[in-house]
Structure formats: structure tokens, C-alpha cells
Design an enzyme around this catalytic site. Structure first.
Site, mmCIF file in Angstrom:
data_model
loop_
_atom_site.group_PDB
_atom_site.id
_atom_site.type_symbol
_atom_site.label_atom_id
_atom_site.label_comp_id
_atom_site.label_asym_id
_atom_site.label_seq_id
_atom_site.Cartn_x
_atom_site.Cartn_y
_atom_site.Cartn_z
ATOM 1 N N LYS A 1 0.667 -1.101 0.046
ATOM 2 C CA LYS A 1 -0.030 0.156 0.011
ATOM 3 C C LYS A 1 0.875 1.381 0.035
ATOM 4 O O LYS A 1 0.609 2.168 -0.810
ATOM 5 C CB LYS A 1 -0.981 0.049 1.336
ATOM 6 C CG LYS A 1 -1.825 -1.200 1.281
ATOM 7 C CD LYS A 1 -2.736 -0.788 2.443
ATOM 8 C CE LYS A 1 -2.013 -1.021 3.893
ATOM 9 N NZ LYS A 1 -1.348 -2.415 4.365
ATOM 10 N N ARG B 1 -0.421 -8.816 13.535
ATOM 11 C CA ARG B 1 -0.966 -7.876 12.603
ATOM 12 C C ARG B 1 -1.942 -8.183 11.715
ATOM 13 O O ARG B 1 -2.905 -7.684 11.320
ATOM 14 C CB ARG B 1 -0.017 -6.720 12.193
ATOM 15 C CG ARG B 1 0.628 -5.868 13.074
ATOM 16 C CD ARG B 1 2.086 -5.216 12.664
ATOM 17 N NE ARG B 1 2.003 -4.659 11.253
ATOM 18 C CZ ARG B 1 3.143 -4.583 10.586
ATOM 19 N NH1 ARG B 1 4.161 -5.019 10.997
ATOM 20 N NH2 ARG B 1 3.135 -3.848 9.608
ATOM 21 N N ARG C 1 11.620 -5.362 4.937
ATOM 22 C CA ARG C 1 11.297 -3.985 4.708
ATOM 23 C C ARG C 1 12.431 -3.125 5.286
ATOM 24 O O ARG C 1 12.672 -3.326 6.369
ATOM 25 C CB ARG C 1 9.780 -3.746 5.216
ATOM 26 C CG ARG C 1 9.458 -2.183 5.001
ATOM 27 C CD ARG C 1 8.081 -2.036 4.975
ATOM 28 N NE ARG C 1 7.460 -2.217 6.410
ATOM 29 C CZ ARG C 1 6.119 -2.229 6.445
ATOM 30 N NH1 ARG C 1 5.473 -1.526 5.401
ATOM 31 N NH2 ARG C 1 5.423 -2.454 7.540
ATOM 32 N N ARG D 1 -9.344 1.531 8.515
ATOM 33 C CA ARG D 1 -8.723 0.203 9.032
ATOM 34 C C ARG D 1 -10.084 -0.659 9.903
ATOM 35 O O ARG D 1 -9.698 -1.680 10.197
ATOM 36 C CB ARG D 1 -7.740 0.127 9.994
ATOM 37 C CG ARG D 1 -6.255 -0.190 9.269
ATOM 38 C CD ARG D 1 -5.221 -0.100 10.185
ATOM 39 N NE ARG D 1 -4.186 -0.811 9.892
ATOM 40 C CZ ARG D 1 -2.993 -0.331 9.312
ATOM 41 N NH1 ARG D 1 -3.042 0.842 8.904
ATOM 42 N NH2 ARG D 1 -1.786 -1.118 8.920
ATOM 43 N N ARG E 1 11.341 -1.761 11.034
ATOM 44 C CA ARG E 1 10.398 -1.475 11.976
ATOM 45 C C ARG E 1 10.418 -2.376 13.124
ATOM 46 O O ARG E 1 10.392 -3.663 12.771
ATOM 47 C CB ARG E 1 9.109 -1.202 11.346
ATOM 48 C CG ARG E 1 8.779 0.041 10.908
ATOM 49 C CD ARG E 1 7.725 0.366 9.869
ATOM 50 N NE ARG E 1 6.434 -0.253 10.592
ATOM 51 C CZ ARG E 1 5.128 -0.121 9.638
ATOM 52 N NH1 ARG E 1 5.149 0.285 8.687
ATOM 53 N NH2 ARG E 1 4.244 -0.796 10.311
#
Ligand code: ADP
Ligand code: ADP
Length: 217
Positions: free
Chosen positions: A16, A173, A130, A91, A162
Site C-alpha cells: 500500500k 498484525r 522491509r 482500518r 520497523r
């Protein structure tokens, strides 16, 4: 011209952020990422940042009331007059309702909701690789590496991983996404706004599909 609002939907790691940045640039819209906004608050050590951190570290959602207030404030700024590419918001169903109410006030609505589909087993690999820049640019160790390892291409600042991209937190998540966010897929499908895009393709191919979806909306 009426402002243009695009809502990017998809699980954590679907792409996204990567795609929202490209769309916003091409369409001359603002990229509004709630995750980036919370991380900015965290960096600036605001009260909201501290509150958000306690949820983010656990992979839980920040409560709706504070999230909605933050987005209302952001979308009301003059730079959003032409619209925005929303990434990571809404969300929850309550957030979707709040967004609709807010856009009504602007005499606008959500134009299209691209849903970037990626199977769960790919997401963990995507998020473990990431690498982020402090300004929110997104890289991947293998799939989208920076020119120099751990260094941002544009401003030379160091990249970081992260805290919440650890496999255990990612798995939680994904559960939170399935329970609280996935119902929005049907919500937007019923409104005729949903366009499914195959997120397992290469980044450029996903961008092409997304641009088509926006042009045809
Ligand atoms: P999201 O915002 O949905 O969590 P990101 O845009 O941050 O997703 O992407 C998650 C990770 O996957 C990043 O490391 C990014 O570079 C990588 N990525 C994004 N799109 C693709 C793709 N189409 N193929 C392979 N890797 C991708
Ligand atoms: P991802 O790129 O994996 O989709 P984000 O950067 O969008 O993750 O979000 C990181 C974290 O910030 C979420 O796990 C959640 O704790 C918080 N967050 C972001 N957007 C929202 C939102 N709309 N509602 C509640 N919490 C949010």
C-alpha cells in the site's frame, strides 16, 4: 474539480505504501499514511505518539477516536484540497463511516478502493525484508533494494527496520487485519468501489493495474 480520494486496502505488507506514494505523485495528490503520521508523532515525542506506540509495538490498532481525529485534522489542511491517497485508513468499519461523514462535509466521496491482494505467506517475507527511511520511503532488501545497503537513495540518511516488522508481531498484525479491517472489503464491494489488484506481481506491474483502476473509476 471535485477532490479525488482513493483508499488503498490490503493486508500489512501488501504494498500500500509503495504504491500510494507512486499514485499520489502521478496524480498530484497528497499521500496520507496513518502509520507514517503516528511514527512522526512518535519521533516528535508527542502525547499522541506515546499513546500510539503502546498499540503499534504490540501490533494492535490505535483506538478509533484518536485515529479519526488525527485524519480529520490532516485531510482538512489546504494541501489536501485536490484530494488524497489514503494508505492505512480506514482500518475499521467505524473509521470508514467517519471518513464518509467527513468527505460529505467536503462535498466529496471515495472514488475508488483498490484492494491489493497478497497471500499471507508472502507478507511475512515482505515485512521482514522491509527497510524504511525516516521520511517514510520504503525499500526491500531483495525486491526493491536501495543503491547502497541501508542508505536512502534520495537523501543519504540511514534506513531502519520497523520494531513491529518482527515475524511474531507481523503474524498478530495479520490476525488483527483479518478481524477488523477485512470486513471493509465487502463494505466497499457493496458500494461498487472495490477493484481487486494482484499484489504478487512486480512493483511496476501493480502500479500499472492501479493506474488503470483509477482511470476507469
Ligand atoms: P504496506 O504499506 O501495505 O504495509 P509496503 O509498501 O510497505 O506495504 O511494502 C512492504 C514491503 O514489500 C516493502 O519492503 C516493499 O519494498 C515490498 N514490496 C512492495 N510491493 C512489492 C511487490 N510488488 N513485490 C515485492 N515486494 C514488494
Ligand atoms: P503497514 O504498513 O504494515 O500496513 P502501518 O504503517 O500502516 O502498517 O501501520 C502501523 C501501525 O500503526 C499499525 O499496526 C497500527 O498500530 C497503527 N495504525 C496505522 N493506521 C491505523 C489506523 N487506521 N487505525 C488504527 N491504528 C493504525
Amino acid at each position: 474539480m471535485a477532490p479525488l480520494y482513493i483508499v488503498m486496502l490490503g493486508p500489512p505488507g501488501a504494498g500500500k505504501g509503495t504504491q500510494a506514494k507512486k499514485l499520489a505523485q502521478t496524480l498530484d495528490l497528497v499521500h496520507v499514511s496513518t502509520g507514517d503520521l503516528f511514527r512522526e508523532h512518535l519521533k516528535n515525542e508527542t502525547e499522541l505518539g506515546q499513546l500510539a506506540q503502546s498499540y503499534m509495538n504490540k501490533g494492535e490498532l490505535v483506538p478509533d477516536d484518536v485515529t479519526i481525529k488525527m485524519v480529520e485534522e490532516r485531510l482538512s489542511r489546504t494541501d489536501c484540497e485536490k484530494g488524497a491517497v489514503l494508505d492505512g485508513f480506514p482500518r475499521t468499519p467505524a473509521q470508514a463511516e467517519a471518513l464518509e461523514a467527513l468527505l460529505e462535509k467536503f462535498d466529496a466521496g471515495v472514488k475508488v478502493v483498490p484492494y491489493i491482494k497478497v497471500p499471507d505467506e508472502v507478507l511475512v517475507e515482505r515485512l521482514s525484508g522491509r527497510w524504511m527511511s525516516t521520511s517514510g520511503r520504503v525499500y526491500h532488501a531483495q525486491h526493491n533494494p536501495p543503491k547502497v545497503k541501508w542508505i536512502d537513495d534520495l537523501d543519504g540518511s540511514p534506513l531502519y527496520q520497523r520494531e513491529d516488522d518482527k515475524p511474531e508481531t507481523v503474524r498478530h498484525r495479520i490476525e488483527v487485519y483479518t478481524e477488523q479491517t477485512a470486513p471493509l472489503i465487502d463494505h466497499y464491494r457493496q458500494k461498487g468501489l472495490l477493484v481487486e489488484v494482484d499484489g504478487t506481481q512486480a512493483i511496476e506491474a501493480v502500479t500499472e493495474d492501479l493506474m488503470k483502476a483509477v482511470e476507469e473509476a
